[in-house]
Design an enzyme around this catalytic site. Structure first.
Site, PDB file in Angstrom:
ATOM      1  N   CYS A   9      -4.694   2.455  -3.748  1.00  8.67           N
ATOM      2  CA  CYS A   9      -3.604   3.151  -2.993  1.00  8.67           C
ATOM      3  C   CYS A   9      -2.152   2.150  -3.111  1.00  8.67           C
ATOM      4  O   CYS A   9      -1.518   1.827  -2.353  1.00  8.67           O
ATOM      5  CB  CYS A   9      -3.562   3.344  -1.705  1.00  8.67           C
ATOM      6  SG  CYS A   9      -4.647   4.802  -1.442  1.00  8.67           S
ATOM      7  N   HIS A  37       1.008  -1.185   0.084  1.00  8.03           N
ATOM      8  CA  HIS A  37      -0.003   0.144   0.139  1.00  8.03           C
ATOM      9  C   HIS A  37       0.937   1.030  -0.078  1.00  8.03           C
ATOM     10  O   HIS A  37       1.932   1.237   0.609  1.00  8.03           O
ATOM     11  CB  HIS A  37      -0.815   0.003   1.197  1.00  8.03           C
ATOM     12  CG  HIS A  37      -1.761   1.095   1.385  1.00  8.03           C
ATOM     13  ND1 HIS A  37      -1.599   2.336   1.687  1.00  8.03           N
ATOM     14  CD2 HIS A  37      -3.366   0.934   1.138  1.00  8.03           C
ATOM     15  CE1 HIS A  37      -2.628   2.944   1.915  1.00  8.03           C
ATOM     16  NE2 HIS A  37      -3.687   2.233   1.499  1.00  8.03           N
ATOM     17  N   GLN A  59      -4.267  -4.508   7.385  1.00  6.40           N
ATOM     18  CA  GLN A  59      -5.172  -5.552   7.028  1.00  6.40           C
ATOM     19  C   GLN A  59      -5.174  -6.860   7.710  1.00  6.40           C
ATOM     20  O   GLN A  59      -5.858  -7.596   7.301  1.00  6.40           O
ATOM     21  CB  GLN A  59      -5.061  -5.595   5.384  1.00  6.40           C
ATOM     22  CG  GLN A  59      -5.242  -4.209   4.591  1.00  6.40           C
ATOM     23  CD  GLN A  59      -6.647  -3.869   4.634  1.00  6.40           C
ATOM     24  OE1 GLN A  59      -7.696  -4.489   5.280  1.00  6.40           O
ATOM     25  NE2 GLN A  59      -6.847  -2.666   3.961  1.00  6.40           N
ATOM     26  N   LYS A 111      -9.756   0.127  11.072  1.00  9.94           N
ATOM     27  CA  LYS A 111     -10.054  -1.012  10.285  1.00  9.94           C
ATOM     28  C   LYS A 111     -10.549  -2.354  11.244  1.00  9.94           C
ATOM     29  O   LYS A 111     -10.372  -3.441  10.507  1.00  9.94           O
ATOM     30  CB  LYS A 111      -8.983  -1.473   9.539  1.00  9.94           C
ATOM     31  CG  LYS A 111      -8.560  -0.273   8.388  1.00  9.94           C
ATOM     32  CD  LYS A 111      -7.519  -0.957   7.565  1.00  9.94           C
ATOM     33  CE  LYS A 111      -6.880   0.292   6.798  1.00  9.94           C
ATOM     34  NZ  LYS A 111      -7.758   0.845   5.489  1.00  9.94           N
ATOM     35  N   ASP A 137       3.269  -3.968   8.304  1.00 10.67           N
ATOM     36  CA  ASP A 137       2.289  -2.987   7.941  1.00 10.67           C
ATOM     37  C   ASP A 137       0.961  -4.125   8.343  1.00 10.67           C
ATOM     38  O   ASP A 137       0.572  -4.722   7.471  1.00 10.67           O
ATOM     39  CB  ASP A 137       2.071  -2.485   6.736  1.00 10.67           C
ATOM     40  CG  ASP A 137       0.946  -1.747   6.394  1.00 10.67           C
ATOM     41  OD1 ASP A 137      -0.012  -1.745   7.216  1.00 10.67           O
ATOM     42  OD2 ASP A 137       0.851  -1.141   5.223  1.00 10.67           O
TER      43      ASP A 137
HETATM   44  N1  7TS Z   1      -1.530  -0.376   5.127  1.00 11.44           N
HETATM   45  C1  7TS Z   1      -2.305  -1.232   4.356  1.00 11.44           C
HETATM   46  C2  7TS Z   1      -1.767  -2.547   3.829  1.00 11.44           C
HETATM   47  C3  7TS Z   1      -3.720  -0.503   4.098  1.00 11.44           C
HETATM   48  O1  7TS Z   1      -4.447  -1.524   3.380  1.00 11.44           O
HETATM   49  C4  7TS Z   1      -4.098   0.736   4.465  1.00 11.44           C
HETATM   50  C5  7TS Z   1      -5.392   1.362   4.071  1.00 11.44           C
HETATM   51  C6  7TS Z   1      -2.874   1.382   5.165  1.00 11.44           C
HETATM   52  C7  7TS Z   1      -1.830   0.788   5.413  1.00 11.44           C
HETATM   53  C8  7TS Z   1      -3.268   2.771   5.658  1.00 11.44           C
HETATM   54  O2  7TS Z   1      -4.140   2.725   6.510  1.00 11.44           O
HETATM   55  P1  7TS Z   1      -4.755   4.043   7.222  1.00 11.44           P
HETATM   56  O3  7TS Z   1      -5.575   3.842   8.267  1.00 11.44           O
HETATM   57  O4  7TS Z   1      -3.542   4.705   7.569  1.00 11.44           O
HETATM   58  O5  7TS Z   1      -5.437   4.764   6.269  1.00 11.44           O
HETATM   59  N2  7TS Z   1      -5.966   0.657   3.185  1.00 11.44           N
HETATM   60  C9  7TS Z   1      -7.031   1.217   2.520  1.00 11.44           C
HETATM   61  C10 7TS Z   1      -7.589   0.531   1.486  1.00 11.44           C
HETATM   62  O6  7TS Z   1      -7.248  -0.443   1.000  1.00 11.44           O
HETATM   63  N3  7TS Z   1      -8.871   1.272   1.013  1.00 11.44           N
HETATM   64  O7  7TS Z   1      -8.863   2.366   1.721  1.00 11.44           O
HETATM   65  C11 7TS Z   1      -7.903   2.271   2.607  1.00 11.44           C
END
Ligand code: 7TS
Length: 407
Positions: free
Chosen positions: A365, A122, A202, A225, A199
């Site tokens: 992303c 990501h 997910q 999440k 990371d």
């Molecule tokens: N890493 C992964 C693997 C992710 O899927 C996401 C967000 C992030 C980092 C960032 O997370 P945040 O909470 O800091 O935004 N993924 C997604 C997605 O797949 N669609 O919207 C956000």
């Protein structure tokens, strides 16, 4: 134990909403999850009874708020298997957690040092390294995919050198749902003397996580999440490593002693938490964790696996669907990326919305990954504990209609 979906769905008020006259079918859990009403009740209780700033007051109310806030840190630490709550730094989200490592580590790295990440990351676990490499004269190495579009461990081993100072990989891909072999990656990286950041954006809400077992040095994740609020996230870091790292942001709370000439830092994790933290965010996250623990992460994982198998079985029978990533249900979570032949993902997602179905269309992303898949965008359905076979059936039937109408 099988999940009682009917009962669970009642815990999420939004799931009884109608969208375009249809029952909401929420299949965008990888973007963010819906919230159980337990956290709404907790917010009300917190604001009505125990709200104050944390760490500063000596009065009873401030002590109560501090104890709820620090109690949440402990719940989060236990949830991911940290040795101590002091290994959990509160951030705004997983992205900020990754940036915290990038900025703090920047001060320790020298020109010519290397960082190793993967093409399937990501942007949140890719762009900070791209930027750090450019700004600090470091080299960025990027692990390729296997022919089945998974993390290529052979390529990883060949790119791991004594100059590699950090390996930064996802636990679960937000595009394919693939579960990276993080334990193996950490073992190899440590043999080469590199630190390991995982990371976990997910993975944390979808399977039991044990940072000690993975043996990663850092683990980044987001509350939103996993049933918690947005604006709250965390970085797990091994105590001995956090102690050696310089803070990322400066200001109030993170200092021990300040004079007109100098300042000294608080202990970890507080030295990384400048300013008033997201107090209620942390507390509500703790509540969401209590909720997930009551259901059981193993049960959630099993439920998602069963649904994934069911969904893949149905999708494979649709001749107009191209599935991306692994097509089996082993070694992956319930994130499914696919394209509908002859229909742009955005058009398909817009039509699916007519049937009350929320799926994501886009590059998720993960543009370098999309390039490897050879598509500009995909459709993505991502499941969680409240999704049901009935909802998969609704998706399949709506996809048939979309294809008939648009292809
Ligand atoms: N890493 C992964 C693997 C992710 O899927 C996401 C967000 C992030 C980092 C960032 O997370 P945040 O909470 O800091 O935004 N993924 C997604 C997605 O797949 N669609 O919207 C956000």
């Amino acid at each position: 134990m099988a999940l009682d979906s009917k009962k669970i769905r009642k815990d999420f008020p939004i799931l009884s909403r109608k969208i375009n006259g249809r029952s909401l079918v929420y299949l965008d859990n990888a973007a963010t999850t819906q919230k159980p009403k337990a956290i709404l009740e907790k917010l009300k209780k917190h604001y009505e009874q125990s709200h104050a700033n944390v760490h500063r007051g000596v009065y009873a109310l401030a002590e109560e708020a501090t104890s709820e806030f620090e109690g949440a840190r402990k719940k989060i630490a236990d949830f991911v298997g940290a040795k101590s709550p002091n290994e959990i730094i509160f951030t705004r989200n997983a992205t900020e957690a990754v940036n915290l490592v990038a900025y703090s580590l920047a001060k320790k790295l020298k020109k010519g040092d290397r960082i190793l990440t993967a093409v399937s990351e990501h942007h949140s676990n890719f762009v900070p390294w791209l930027r750090l490499a450019k700004e600090s004269g470091l080299k960025l190495d990027i692990v390729k995919l296997t022919p089945t579009r998974d993390f290529n461990i052979r390529d990883f081993k060949s790119k791991l050198t004594r100059k590699t100072k950090l390996v930064a990989v996802a636990h679960v891909s937000n595009v394919s749902g693939y579960i990276y072999p993080v334990q193996k990656i950490a073992r190899e990286a440590h043999k080469a003397g590199a630190l390991v950041l995982v990371d976990g954006a997910q993975s944390a809400g979808h399977m039991p996580v044990d940072v000690k077992k993975i043996d990663c040095d850092f683990f980044a994740f987001s509350a939103h999440k996993m049933g918690g609020p947005s604006g709250a996230g965390a970085l797990y870091g091994k105590k001995e490593i956090l102690e050696k790292l310089e803070p990322f942001l400066s200001g109030g709370e993170m200092v021990r002693e300040v004079s007109t000439k100098d300042a000294s830092w608080n202990d970890a994790p507080w030295k990384f938490e400048a300013g008033t933290p997201n107090i209620e965010g942390a507390i509500l996250w703790g509540e969401a964790i209590d909720y997930l623990k009551k259901i059981g992460m193993k049960n959630i994982e099993r439920h998602e696996k069963e649904l994934l198998k069911y969904a893949l079985g149905k999708l494979k029978n649709l001749s107009f669907i191209n599935l991306h990533g692994m097509t089996g249900s082993i070694n992956r979570t319930s994130i499914i990326s696919f394209n509908t032949k002859g229909v742009h993902p955005h058009d398909a997602a817009t039509l699916l919305d007519r049937y009350g179905i929320c799926v994501r269309a886009g590059h998720h992303c993960a543009q370098p990954f999309m390039r490897e898949l050879g598509v500009p965008a995909t459709l993505r359905a991502s499941l969680w504990l409240y999704n049901t076979r009935r909802e998969i059936d609704i998706l399949i039937s709506a996809l048939r209609k979309v294809h008939r109408e648009l292809a």
